[in-house]
Design a protein around this motif. Structure first.
Motif, PDB file in Angstrom:
ATOM      1  N   ALA A 174      11.142  16.986  -4.319  1.00 44.95           N
ATOM      2  CA  ALA A 174      11.029  18.365  -4.778  1.00 44.95           C
ATOM      3  C   ALA A 174      10.162  18.435  -6.044  1.00 44.95           C
ATOM      4  N   ASP A 175      10.304  17.433  -6.931  1.00 46.25           N
ATOM      5  CA  ASP A 175       9.482  17.393  -8.143  1.00 46.25           C
ATOM      6  C   ASP A 175       7.998  17.318  -7.802  1.00 46.25           C
ATOM      7  N   SER A 176       7.672  16.417  -6.892  1.00 43.51           N
ATOM      8  CA  SER A 176       6.251  16.239  -6.587  1.00 43.51           C
ATOM      9  C   SER A 176       5.703  17.474  -5.870  1.00 43.51           C
ATOM     10  N   ILE A 177       6.533  18.098  -5.034  1.00 43.79           N
ATOM     11  CA  ILE A 177       6.066  19.315  -4.364  1.00 43.79           C
ATOM     12  C   ILE A 177       5.778  20.398  -5.402  1.00 43.79           C
ATOM     13  N   ALA A 178       6.676  20.498  -6.381  1.00 42.68           N
ATOM     14  CA  ALA A 178       6.479  21.496  -7.433  1.00 42.68           C
ATOM     15  C   ALA A 178       5.166  21.245  -8.175  1.00 42.68           C
ATOM     16  N   ALA A 179       4.756  19.977  -8.260  1.00 38.13           N
ATOM     17  CA  ALA A 179       3.503  19.644  -8.941  1.00 38.13           C
ATOM     18  C   ALA A 179       2.311  19.691  -7.995  1.00 38.13           C
ATOM     19  N   LYS A 180       2.539  20.261  -6.807  1.00 38.81           N
ATOM     20  CA  LYS A 180       1.487  20.399  -5.797  1.00 38.81           C
ATOM     21  C   LYS A 180       0.977  19.064  -5.289  1.00 38.81           C
ATOM     22  N   VAL A 181       1.911  18.125  -5.177  1.00 38.87           N
ATOM     23  CA  VAL A 181       1.594  16.838  -4.564  1.00 38.87           C
ATOM     24  C   VAL A 181       2.408  16.760  -3.273  1.00 38.87           C
ATOM     25  N   ALA A 182       1.762  16.587  -2.146  1.00 37.26           N
ATOM     26  CA  ALA A 182       2.459  16.561  -0.861  1.00 37.26           C
ATOM     27  C   ALA A 182       2.447  15.150  -0.298  1.00 37.26           C
ATOM     28  N   ASP A 204      -2.786  19.972  -4.417  1.00 32.62           N
ATOM     29  CA  ASP A 204      -3.955  19.355  -5.038  1.00 32.62           C
ATOM     30  C   ASP A 204      -4.141  17.944  -4.525  1.00 32.62           C
ATOM     31  N   VAL A 205      -3.004  17.296  -4.219  1.00 31.28           N
ATOM     32  CA  VAL A 205      -3.053  15.904  -3.767  1.00 31.28           C
ATOM     33  C   VAL A 205      -2.247  15.783  -2.486  1.00 31.28           C
ATOM     34  N   LEU A 206      -2.831  15.126  -1.498  1.00 32.20           N
ATOM     35  CA  LEU A 206      -2.117  14.872  -0.243  1.00 32.20           C
ATOM     36  C   LEU A 206      -1.967  13.370  -0.085  1.00 32.20           C
ATOM     37  N   LEU A 207      -0.705  12.916   0.009  1.00 26.45           N
ATOM     38  CA  LEU A 207      -0.430  11.493   0.176  1.00 26.45           C
ATOM     39  C   LEU A 207      -0.006  11.271   1.620  1.00 26.45           C
ATOM     40  N   VAL A 208      -0.676  10.395   2.342  1.00 22.71           N
ATOM     41  CA  VAL A 208      -0.360  10.218   3.755  1.00 22.71           C
ATOM     42  C   VAL A 208      -0.233   8.739   4.081  1.00 22.71           C
ATOM     43  N   GLU A 209       0.869   8.405   4.764  1.00 30.79           N
ATOM     44  CA  GLU A 209       1.004   7.050   5.283  1.00 30.79           C
ATOM     45  C   GLU A 209       0.561   7.057   6.737  1.00 30.79           C
ATOM     46  N   GLU A 210      -0.304   6.152   7.119  1.00 32.53           N
ATOM     47  CA  GLU A 210      -0.746   6.013   8.507  1.00 32.53           C
ATOM     48  C   GLU A 210      -1.068   7.381   9.121  1.00 32.53           C
ATOM     49  N   PRO A 211      -2.137   8.004   8.716  1.00 32.27           N
ATOM     50  CA  PRO A 211      -2.389   9.395   9.148  1.00 32.27           C
ATOM     51  C   PRO A 211      -2.531   9.563  10.650  1.00 32.27           C
ATOM     52  N   THR A 212      -2.815   8.504  11.382  1.00 29.84           N
ATOM     53  CA  THR A 212      -2.988   8.692  12.832  1.00 29.84           C
ATOM     54  C   THR A 212      -2.163   7.725  13.656  1.00 29.84           C
ATOM     55  N   ARG A 213      -0.995   7.327  13.152  1.00 27.58           N
ATOM     56  CA  ARG A 213      -0.141   6.444  13.963  1.00 27.58           C
ATOM     57  C   ARG A 213       0.350   7.211  15.183  1.00 27.58           C
ATOM     58  N   GLY A 214       0.254   6.572  16.354  1.00 30.03           N
ATOM     59  CA  GLY A 214       0.735   7.201  17.583  1.00 30.03           C
ATOM     60  C   GLY A 214      -0.077   8.420  17.979  1.00 30.03           C
ATOM     61  N   ALA A 271       0.834  -1.205   0.000  1.00 29.13           N
ATOM     62  CA  ALA A 271       0.000   0.000   0.000  1.00 29.13           C
ATOM     63  C   ALA A 271       0.872   1.259   0.000  1.00 29.13           C
ATOM     64  N   ASN A 272       1.939   1.245   0.837  1.00 36.23           N
ATOM     65  CA  ASN A 272       2.817   2.419   0.904  1.00 36.23           C
ATOM     66  C   ASN A 272       3.545   2.661  -0.411  1.00 36.23           C
ATOM     67  N   ALA A 273       3.855   1.558  -1.124  1.00 30.47           N
ATOM     68  CA  ALA A 273       4.626   1.700  -2.357  1.00 30.47           C
ATOM     69  C   ALA A 273       3.890   2.598  -3.358  1.00 30.47           C
ATOM     70  N   VAL A 274       2.571   2.492  -3.384  1.00 31.38           N
ATOM     71  CA  VAL A 274       1.794   3.320  -4.314  1.00 31.38           C
ATOM     72  C   VAL A 274       2.005   4.796  -3.986  1.00 31.38           C
ATOM     73  N   LEU A 275       1.939   5.132  -2.690  1.00 31.93           N
ATOM     74  CA  LEU A 275       2.145   6.523  -2.284  1.00 31.93           C
ATOM     75  C   LEU A 275       3.553   6.986  -2.637  1.00 31.93           C
ATOM     76  N   ARG A 276       4.505   6.110  -2.390  1.00 32.47           N
ATOM     77  CA  ARG A 276       5.899   6.518  -2.592  1.00 32.47           C
ATOM     78  C   ARG A 276       6.218   6.727  -4.069  1.00 32.47           C
ATOM     79  N   MET A 277       5.564   5.965  -4.938  1.00 32.96           N
ATOM     80  CA  MET A 277       5.753   6.206  -6.373  1.00 32.96           C
ATOM     81  C   MET A 277       5.218   7.581  -6.743  1.00 32.96           C
ATOM     82  N   LEU A 278       4.046   7.896  -6.207  1.00 30.35           N
ATOM     83  CA  LEU A 278       3.438   9.193  -6.525  1.00 30.35           C
ATOM     84  C   LEU A 278       4.249  10.356  -5.960  1.00 30.35           C
ATOM     85  N   ALA A 279       4.946  10.095  -4.847  1.00 29.22           N
ATOM     86  CA  ALA A 279       5.692  11.175  -4.185  1.00 29.22           C
ATOM     87  C   ALA A 279       7.067  11.380  -4.795  1.00 29.22           C
TER      88      ALA A 279
END
Lengths: 350, 494, 321
Positions: B319-327, B411-421, B288-296
């Protein structure tokens, strides 16, 4: 391992390695162990040694260490292990006492060993053939004489003063301070002896700029062991409202650094301690021994003839000291000063 | 054999265990189950003496014991096999079996040590392994078995196995299961911590479930089904925690077409719309994380194409993904989510320095406005703005780690485990803020191993198992049971 | 799970005293104690002397603080670079005049800083990299100077090196100005913020899209410029340069940074602290000098102060955690 050799030395060394023993000119290789020639004085020493070796028909190989006795020791081991046949060694240890083991190892190779610059430690006489180099007691004594002479001449009342000396553990610093203090005993009052952390202007200024204001109105003279420190001390004195030569007498005693403070009278005078001639006389002593085959007991101060260096035919003694001819503190005196055919300017400004 | 009662433990402001009870008999395997963060690991660490309990009593064989250090625990007959194995690679297998055993000093010679070790290795099914072999030559499963042999050699009365099969293949799992049975047959009380349903039903006699730091009375495994066990694990109070789902969604913003990268075994195709929240549900290592990491732009895309707002998208760095407004927010907040030694405003403005500076100088006015804007959007108490980020609670740290991205207006927010801990109260807030951002047009893709969260927050759910995407379903049509089946053992799914 | 407060018990009293306040307190305390013991100590003149003594070391320590704050520990090449730049300055002034010499020195300094910063982002270890650069710089200094003293004869240089506007040496003016400018840069400039964040947590910085490599380069360029200023002042003051200038001074620069309480982990502290650290050390050195401590004892005491300061700041940090 850090063999910093200047290009010409390396070239000579290469030539020496390639030369066949059949050449009548070649009397063999002299190996000199010295600290790094990034220190200008040592650079001068190497130049003088090189010049004399060339004149006598030897090949000189200078092995420098980066101010590190352990490195120098291992260089000695490597040199001995190479089995190279040498005409003799010249030994300038970085730490005199710590280097005794290496000195002994060199002496056991059977080749003559000349010690230079660092006055040998008592009890090691069996490990070296002769000492040929500066006498730091004499340097301190000469400085004291210059100072006392200046006091008498200038009419400045000389009593309390301070010694700014080389860092603790530097034997030249100990010897110069002792030579100076012995010579001024009963005549001048030494308030304090402050060691620096180095030999150059920046350190001299740092120390002088602190002790002069702290002893304001008390200091009448300063002895700084060399002219680099003395020049910086003169600057610090001026900044504290003291006119050097008038309110305070400053003497370094060995020309080392900028001669302008001597020429303009800010320093009470100086003495030529030439790195060039020290290296020169060390090789000369080795050459003398190899030709004459014997060493006379006792010590000798080579004559400070202004025009000609001492002859190769003179006998070599156990201790051969470099003279420290004094130089007056004026442009004219400085210009006139000479030692062994070279001018003070040549010998002091390197 | 073991009775733990009223065990409580808190880390700072977070209560991890509250009056937990656990009771295990000799010769039984007690499965300890619960969602991530339910407190399983903390409980067994207390028993092993690695963490001290704040309150509670522990009795072993009827005697009350005080466990304050691993030494106490071992003296009481407790043996612990952690997730990180304690095999010394440079020692032989036999030496590892007797590692730390003070009696072993009497028979030091390798030969006698090896003779001594052989029966224990036999019991765990390692008869083909030479006891003099170096441990570094063993596979992970074999090392796991050596650990169990060590438990046998110590004649441990209570054995704790913390997810022993997490990193193993199915064939290897079989061998470990056999060894665990041997342990129990030797009269040991075994506490078996796991996520895998299948193992629970095959191995355990009873199950104790932990949920949100509380324990429930143990249940005979024979009386359970997969569904009832999942119900126990999840509880039944999801509603008030989560905001309403998306009412309107826009055009497709992110598209993946047959994408594959490290950690994925089969190509993935996905499409996510503007204003949508997509959950990638899966256990650790499911892909599941791999999908996010590819996008990031963190993980290279080995094959396939990605599209962002309809155009090809191939970021090579963050830096590339940030420039494309993907966090992108990773699951390790401490490592790369926050600047612990810097203040909250400095954390919040870090990705958007150009927005708070003029002529290369940072403007305090602009920075303060920026900070307050984010704090308002993400519910960060203004009183915290003077604090160092590291001194905040986990929940507020997470708000900072997520909130700082609002500064670049992504435009896009990619989050791994948004509420861990993050504790329950702060979780609800984070969910609410993510949803309100989505309503303003943000696309959120998050990976999570928390079923409640997946089900409660997302509009669409993509389930992952062992490097493959199982299916994409709408959250409306999913149940906790269906999700858990997909991510734990898809073959059990009907 | 009922109580959901964020205030951990120690948070309320976490209004910690900034580290530079401790350093100032130490300076004041030492000044008072020494003033009582040594009457000639607590005079205005001597205060000037102390600031003057702190200036040269302090200018480099301020540069060094950029490196520490950016998370690159410290550089061991500052003294050797100083000698190299001193030789470059002396040669360039001799051949091209003062202004061109100054420009050439700054240019070489910036290049040297960039080279070190870029190498560190490749090698990864600032200590080893700068150790290697240190021998390179010292070697270059020896080569360029031909192992002899390089003299200059420039009235502008002499005025710069020995001038005393308003009775305060130029070096001290430069020291104070540099401390204030650096303090503002680290606090307010975008590059300064980049440096701080990169030092605080390089991974988070990368994940936030910041250029950590640039931060390292900027830090080393700042250090090199500080070193260049020191070299220019020293050469100007004595009208000469040598290859063995500044030998053995690297510890002094690092000591000032540590005594100033700048955390070695990076991301914390300000150049002002390095400046205060330099003053504290100069104060102690001055006191010992006036009381005739030997050089060995002086070194021991300063080393002890560094240990004491790092230990104390570490404990302070832990207590506040």
């Amino acid at each position: 391992m850090n063999y910093k050799m200047s290009l010409p030395i390396a070239a000579v060394l290469l030539a020496g390695l390639c030369a066949s023993p059949a050449l009548a000119e070649d009397k063999g290789v002299i190996v000199a162990f010295v600290p790094s020639s990034t220190n200008p004085y040592i650079g001068q020493w190497a130049k003088g040694a090189q010049a004399k070796a060339g004149e006598l028909g030897y090949t000189l190989k200078v092995i420098e260490n980066n101010f590190n006795q352990a490195e120098q020791d291992s260089q000695v081991q490597q040199q001995l292990a190479s089995g190279e046949k040498v005409a003799g060694y010249v030994w300038w240890p970085f730490e005199n006492a710590a280097g005794v083991g290496s000195l002994r190892a060199l002496s056991q190779s059977g080749a003559p060993v000349i010690v230079s610059n660092q006055y040998p430690i008592k009890g090691t006489e069996a490990y070296w053939t002769a000492y040929a180099g500066a006498n730091d007691f004499l340097s301190g004594k000469t400085a004291a004489e210059i100072l006392l002479d200046a006091c008498a001449k200038s009419g400045v009342k000389c009593d309390k003063g301070a010694i700014i000396r080389f860092p603790a553990g530097v034997s030249a610093g100990d010897d110069r301070a002792t030579g100076f203090q012995d010579a001024v005993k009963g005549k001048l009052d030494v308030l304090t002896v402050v060691p620096t952390a180095g030999f150059l202007e920046d350190e001299g200024y740092k120390v002088a700029a602190q002790i002069i204001p702290a002893n304001k109105g008390q200091l009448t003279w300063l002895y700084t062991e060399n002219d680099s420190l003395a020049g910086a001390a003169a600057q610090a004195a001026r900044e504290n409202g003291l006119v050097p030569g008038k309110d305070i007498l400053i003497v370094g005693g060995t020309c080392h650094g900028d001669s302008k403070h001597v020429k303009n009278g800010e320093i009470a005078g100086t003495a030529i301690q030439s790195g060039y001639w020290e290296g020169w006389m060390a090789v000369q002593a080795l050459g003398k021994f190899n030709t004459q085959g014997k060493v006379q007991d006792g010590e000798t101060y080579l004559a400070d003839n202004p025009d000609a260096p001492p002859a190769d035919s003179d006998p070599v003694f156990k201790y051969n000291f470099l003279p420290n001819p004094a130089v007056g503190n004026s442009q004219a005196a400085y210009d006139a000063a000479k030692m062994w055919g070279k001018s003070a300017d040549e010998l002091c400004n390197f | 054999m073991l009775r733990m009662t009223n065990i409580s433990k808190r880390y700072g402001a977070t209560e991890v265990l509250r009056e937990v009870a656990l009771e295990v008999r000799s010769g039984e395997v007690m499965a300890l189950m619960g969602e991530n963060g339910a407190g399983k690991s903390t409980l067994v660490k207390i028993l092993a003496g690695i963490e001290p309990a704040d309150a509670g009593t522990i009795e072993i064989a009827g005697e009350p014991v005080t466990i304050r250090s691993p030494r106490h625990s071992q003296a009481a007959g407790v043996a612990y096999v952690a997730q990180e194995l304690s095999i010394v690679e440079s020692l032989s297998v036999a030496e590892n079996v007797f590692l730390g055993d003070t009696d072993a000093g009497l028979f030091r010679s390798p030969r006698s040590l090896s003779t001594k070790a052989r029966p224990f290795l036999l019991k765990v099914g390692l008869e083909q392994v030479d006891p003099l072999e170096l441990a570094e030559n063993l596979s992970v499963a074999e090392r796991q078995l050596v650990e169990i042999a060590r438990l046998l050699s110590r004649k441990a009365r209570i054995a704790i196995l913390d997810e022993p099969t997490a990193a193993l293949s199915d064939a290897e799992i079989l061998r470990v299961k056999g060894a665990v049975r041997t342990l129990a047959d030797n009269g040991c009380a075994v506490i078996y911590v796991t996520h895998r349903m299948a193992e629970v039903f095959e191995l355990s006699t009873r199950v104790t479930v932990l949920r949100n730091g509380r324990s429930f009375p143990s249940i005979e495994t024979a009386s359970l089904t997969v569904d009832t066990l999942i119900e126990h694990m999840l509880g039944r109070k999801l509603e008030q925690m989560f905001p309403a789902r998306a009412t309107r969604m826009g055009e497709s913003v992110v598209e993946l077409d047959q994408c594959i990268g490290h950690g994925l075994l089969a190509p993935i195709s996905l499409s996510v719309r503007r204003g949508e929240i997509l959950a990638l549900a899966g256990q650790v290592g499911s892909g599941a994380n791999a999908v996010l990491r590819m996008l990031a732009g963190v993980l290279p895309v080995a094959s396939g194409t990605m599209k962002l707002r309809g155009a090809a998208f191939a970021p090579h760095s963050i830096a590339d993904s940030i420039a494309a407004k993907v966090a992108y927010c990773s699951d390790d907040r401490k490592r790369d989510g926050i600047f612990a030694v810097r203040s909250v405003p400095e954390n919040l403005s870090a990705p958007a320095l150009d927005r708070v500076s003029r002529l290369q100088m940072i403007s305090p006015v602009m920075e303060s406005r920026h900070t307050r804007g984010i704090a308002e959007l993400f519910g960060i108490d203004l009183a915290y703005l003077t604090r160092l980020a590291g001194n905040l609670s986990g929940g507020n740290q997470q708000k900072v780690a997520l909130g700082k991205w609002l500064g670049i207006e992504p435009d896009v927010l990619l989050v791994e485990e948004p509420t861990r801990g993050v504790d329950v109260g702060a979780r609800a807030e984070i969910y609410r803020h993510l949803r309100s951002l989505a309503e303003r047009g943000l696309t959120v893709i998050f990976a999570s191993s928390d079923t409640q969260e997946v089900l409660g927050l997302a509009d669409q759910i993509a389930t992952f198992y062992h490097g493959r995407m199982v299916r994409v379903v709408s959250a409306e049509s999913s149940t906790p049971e269906s999700i858990v089946r997909d991510v734990i053992h898809p073959t059990l799914a009907a | 799970m009922s109580i959901m407060t964020d205030v951990s018990p120690s948070a309320a009293r976490r209004r910690s005293v900034p580290r530079f306040v401790w350093v100032i307190a130490a300076i004041v305390a030492l000044y008072l104690v020494a003033g009582v013991i040594t009457p000639s100590f607590a005079t205005f003149d001597n205060m000037l002397v102390i600031v003057r003594a702190a200036s040269i070391t302090g200018i480099v320590a301020i540069g060094m603080s950029y490196v520490t704050i950016s998370g690159n520990l410290f550089a061991l090449s500052a003294a050797a670079l100083g000698a190299f730049l001193a030789v470059i300055f002396a040669l360039a002034v001799g051949h091209l005049g003062f202004a061109a010499g100054l420009a050439a020195t700054l240019l070489v300094a910036i290049l040297a800083g960039m080279a070190q910063g870029l190498s560190i982002s490749v090698v990864g270890n600032p200590i080893i990299t700068t150790l290697a650069f240190s021998t390179v710089f010292r070697g270059l200094a020896a080569l360029f100077s031909g192992n002899s003293i390089v003299r200059i004869d420039s009235d502008i240089a002499l005025a710069l090196g020995t001038g005393r506007p308003l009775g305060v040496p130029t070096q001290s003016w430069a020291f104070i100005a540099l401390a204030l400018v650096s303090w503002a840069l680290i606090r307010r400039a975008r590059l300064g913020r980049l440096l701080v964040l990169s030092g605080a947590n390089p991974q988070t910085a990368i994940a936030s899209g910041l250029n950590v490599r640039l931060a390292t380069v900027v830090a080393f360029v700042a250090l090199s410029v500080g070193v260049a200023i020191m070299a220019v002042f020293t050469v100007s003051q004595f009208s000469q340069a040598k290859a063995d200038l500044f030998a053995g001074y690297d510890f002094d620069y690092i000591a000032a940074v540590l005594v100033g309480g700048i955390a070695l982990r990076g991301g914390q502290g300000s150049p002002l602290q390095a400046a205060l650290g330099a003053i504290l050390i100069a104060l102690l050195q001055n006191f010992m000098l006036l009381n005739g401590f030997t050089a060995g004892l002086r070194m021991t005491v300063v080393g002890g102060l560094v240990l004491l300061a790092t230990g104390a700041f570490h404990l302070l940090q832990r207590r506040l955690r």
